[in-house]
Design an enzyme around this catalytic site. Structure first.
Site, short mmCIF file in Angstrom:
data_model
loop_
_atom_site.label_atom_id
_atom_site.label_comp_id
_atom_site.label_asym_id
_atom_site.label_seq_id
_atom_site.Cartn_x
_atom_site.Cartn_y
_atom_site.Cartn_z
CD1 TRP A 1 -9.78 -6.70 -4.48
CD2 TRP A 1 -11.26 -7.83 -5.70
NE1 TRP A 1 -11.17 -5.76 -4.53
CE2 TRP A 1 -11.76 -6.36 -4.53
CE3 TRP A 1 -12.31 -8.04 -6.31
CZ2 TRP A 1 -13.54 -6.55 -4.94
CZ3 TRP A 1 -13.62 -8.30 -6.57
CH2 TRP A 1 -13.96 -7.13 -5.75
CG HIS B 1 -1.89 -0.77 1.03
ND1 HIS B 1 -1.92 -2.00 1.22
CD2 HIS B 1 -3.81 -0.77 0.68
CE1 HIS B 1 -3.56 -3.17 1.57
NE2 HIS B 1 -4.04 -1.86 0.84
#
Length: 104
Positions: free
Chosen positions: A77, A22
């Protein structure tokens, strides 16, 4: 704005890797989220319980839900499925939280 909160999990041995992935998030994914009306998106980690607490403000549920159908979100994902519990479609296992208090 609609305020959304949700809880996910991260594998116990993957805290650092989750954060690394992230930092920064893929620019294409950030652009997609913003284009679909997501604002002030944050994720917090409870290290003791391997819990992720997500908060986002959205313009509409329909636009927010449409993010899941984008190619970049599905690619993300798949990229994250090895560090957190995921559903059969690689989406993270996530539970919405019920709002009980808000101070503006």
């Amino acid at each position: 704005m609609i305020r959304k909160c949700f809880v996910m999990q991260v594998n116990a041995n993957a805290h650092d890797e989750y954060q690394r992935r992230h930092s920064p998030i893929w620019p294409e994914l950030a652009e997609t989220l913003k284009a679909h009306g997501a604002h002030h998106y944050s994720i917090f980690l409870d290290e003791k319980r391997n819990l992720l607490f997500g908060y986002v403000e959205i313009e509409s549920e329909e636009r927010w839900n449409a993010v899941a159908k984008t190619e970049i979100c599905q690619k993300w994902w798949k990229h994250m499925a090895d560090v957190m519990p995921a559903n059969a479609d690689n989406s993270p296992v996530s539970n919405d939280l019920k709002p009980v208090f808000y101070l503006d």
